[in-house]
Design a protein around this motif. Structure first.
Motif, PDB file in Angstrom:
ATOM      1  N   LYS A  67       0.817  -1.217   0.000  1.00  0.00           N
ATOM      2  CA  LYS A  67       0.000   0.000   0.000  1.00  0.00           C
ATOM      3  C   LYS A  67       0.850   1.266   0.000  1.00  0.00           C
ATOM      4  O   LYS A  67       0.347   2.345  -0.272  1.00  0.00           O
ATOM      5  CB  LYS A  67      -0.932  -0.003   1.216  1.00  0.00           C
ATOM      6  N   LEU A  68       2.125   1.121   0.333  1.00  0.00           N
ATOM      7  CA  LEU A  68       3.087   2.221   0.276  1.00  0.00           C
ATOM      8  C   LEU A  68       4.463   1.609   0.126  1.00  0.00           C
ATOM      9  O   LEU A  68       4.652   0.395   0.268  1.00  0.00           O
ATOM     10  CB  LEU A  68       2.997   3.135   1.510  1.00  0.00           C
ATOM     11  N   ARG A  69       5.438   2.438  -0.166  1.00  0.00           N
ATOM     12  CA  ARG A  69       6.798   1.963  -0.349  1.00  0.00           C
ATOM     13  C   ARG A  69       7.744   2.769   0.531  1.00  0.00           C
ATOM     14  O   ARG A  69       7.780   3.995   0.451  1.00  0.00           O
ATOM     15  CB  ARG A  69       7.209   2.098  -1.818  1.00  0.00           C
ATOM     16  N   LEU A  70       8.482   2.069   1.393  1.00  0.00           N
ATOM     17  CA  LEU A  70       9.452   2.707   2.286  1.00  0.00           C
ATOM     18  C   LEU A  70      10.863   2.390   1.810  1.00  0.00           C
ATOM     19  O   LEU A  70      11.122   1.290   1.301  1.00  0.00           O
ATOM     20  CB  LEU A  70       9.280   2.194   3.716  1.00  0.00           C
ATOM     21  N   ASP A  71      11.777   3.341   2.015  1.00  0.00           N
ATOM     22  CA  ASP A  71      13.167   3.041   1.672  1.00  0.00           C
ATOM     23  C   ASP A  71      13.768   2.123   2.733  1.00  0.00           C
ATOM     24  O   ASP A  71      13.130   1.802   3.747  1.00  0.00           O
ATOM     25  CB  ASP A  71      13.983   4.326   1.470  1.00  0.00           C
ATOM     26  N   GLU A  72      14.982   1.687   2.518  1.00  0.00           N
ATOM     27  CA  GLU A  72      15.590   0.666   3.370  1.00  0.00           C
ATOM     28  C   GLU A  72      15.679   1.092   4.829  1.00  0.00           C
ATOM     29  O   GLU A  72      15.351   0.316   5.738  1.00  0.00           O
ATOM     30  CB  GLU A  72      16.985   0.325   2.838  1.00  0.00           C
ATOM     31  N   ASP A  73      16.111   2.319   5.091  1.00  0.00           N
ATOM     32  CA  ASP A  73      16.259   2.782   6.474  1.00  0.00           C
ATOM     33  C   ASP A  73      14.912   2.932   7.168  1.00  0.00           C
ATOM     34  O   ASP A  73      14.758   2.532   8.331  1.00  0.00           O
ATOM     35  CB  ASP A  73      17.015   4.112   6.507  1.00  0.00           C
TER      36      ASP A  73
ATOM     37  N   ALA B  15       8.781   9.633   3.753  1.00  0.00           N
ATOM     38  CA  ALA B  15       7.831   8.736   4.414  1.00  0.00           C
ATOM     39  C   ALA B  15       6.725   9.522   5.110  1.00  0.00           C
ATOM     40  O   ALA B  15       5.547   9.154   5.048  1.00  0.00           O
ATOM     41  CB  ALA B  15       8.558   7.846   5.418  1.00  0.00           C
ATOM     42  N   CYS B  16       7.102  10.621   5.763  1.00  0.00           N
ATOM     43  CA  CYS B  16       6.113  11.432   6.480  1.00  0.00           C
ATOM     44  C   CYS B  16       5.161  12.158   5.531  1.00  0.00           C
ATOM     45  O   CYS B  16       4.080  12.594   5.955  1.00  0.00           O
ATOM     46  CB  CYS B  16       6.811  12.440   7.385  1.00  0.00           C
TER      47      CYS B  16
END
Length: 320
Positions: free
Chosen positions: A171-177, A244-245
């Motif tokens: 539903k969303l994509r976050l980077d590795e950190d 992300a925010c």
């Protein structure tokens, strides 16, 4: 060699129980509560596919299975003492059980809580834990004890665990950190036992945030017969990237996402200096996020004091 029920229990879940009269291995455990204390009892069930992903690390699952129960003790201001474990297993996989027990007992030993009994059976992977703790009579932090004028406090940021779940579902994509931080919050929540115990006699009411901040705060409001007002600008934010925010799902995860296991508590205005000092002593980012007043429900305000609405306030087992 195949493991039967009794060999499984003996190999993976039999440990010394110095604070119990009788632990694992009989028809029932025997405990001796501290004289003059009340017993706090709570239970939680985790079901594969509902509460955790099928490919979750079993070490993390063992940790989390107990953490969610310890968090209930923290929310009551109770000291955890004993727990029972009921496991439904599709098969007796020795490697999986060893890893699960490693995570479970790592957290149990950290908080001095003993496994004293339970049950195992064959079936879909389901983990049920009942926990028992102690609290002084009349000192438990109950949901029905908030007072008009109380401040609302939060022990730390919410939303990260829900962000990890949304990432897993695409539903969303976050980077590795960002994903590493959010996954750690989801898989290894930290029950706030020391905070809960320190709030006895200082706070009025408390709850752990398991189903979403607004939903869980709503339980205090409903049980106390008051209205809760939360200021969005005062909420502590997880340490995520600006990207992300800025995601459309971020505010919903912050306000309605579950699995955070932060403590949300209420306290009188005059307790502010003591709570600030407590946060410093425990190295916790305690944040004052709103207040209680006469009325009903939970009200969310933006930076301009205008009312905001969410499509959903939190998780519900039979509606989600």
């Amino acid at each position: 060699m195949a493991l039967d029920e009794f060999a499984l229990i003996s190999r993976f879940f039999s440990r010394p129980t110095p604070n119990s009269v009788l632990g694992v291995g009989d028809d029932a455990a025997l405990i001796a509560p501290t004289a003059g204390m009340q017993i706090a009892v709570s239970a939680d069930t985790l079901v594969e596919g509902r509460h955790f992903f099928a490919d979750v690390d079993p070490v993390a699952l063992g940790w989390k299975s107990l953490a969610v129960n310890l968090s209930d003790m923290a929310a009551m201001g109770a000291i955890p003492r004993w727990f029972t474990l009921c496991l439904s297993l599709p098969r007796a996989d020795a490697a999986w059980l060893e890893a699960f027990a490693e995570g479970l007992f790592a957290l149990a030993e950290q908080h001095g809580v003993e496994l004293i009994g339970g049950d195992t059976t064959s079936g879909p992977l389901t983990i049920s834990i009942q926990i028992l703790g102690e609290v002084a009579p009349g000192k438990a932090l109950r949901r029905d004890s908030a007072c008009d004028g109380d401040d609302i406090w939060l022990s730390g940021p919410t939303g990260a665990a829900a962000m990890a779940v949304c990432h897993r579902y695409g539903k969303l994509r976050l980077d590795e950190d960002d994903l590493a931080y959010c996954a750690e919050r989801l898989d290894r929540p930290q029950p706030q036992i020391a905070l809960g115990h320190a709030l006895v006699g200082l706070a009025h009411a408390a709850i752990d945030v398991s189903d979403g901040l607004l939903a869980d705060l709503g339980h205090i409001a409903q049980r106390s017969g008051l209205a809760a007002t939360v200021k969005l600008a005062d909420l502590p934010l997880p340490p995520l990237s600006d990207e992300a925010c800025a995601l459309p799902q971020f505010d919903h995860c912050l306000l309605a996402g579950g699995d955070d296991y932060q403590l949300c508590f209420t306290a009188p205005v005059q307790a502010r200096p003591a709570i600030v000092a407590l946060g410093a002593r425990l190295a916790l980012p305690l944040a004052r996020i709103g207040n209680f007043s006469t009325g009903r429900g939970v009200h969310l305000l933006d930076a301009n004091g205008q009312a905001l609405r969410l499509a959903s306030a939190g998780f519900n087992h039979f509606n989600d």
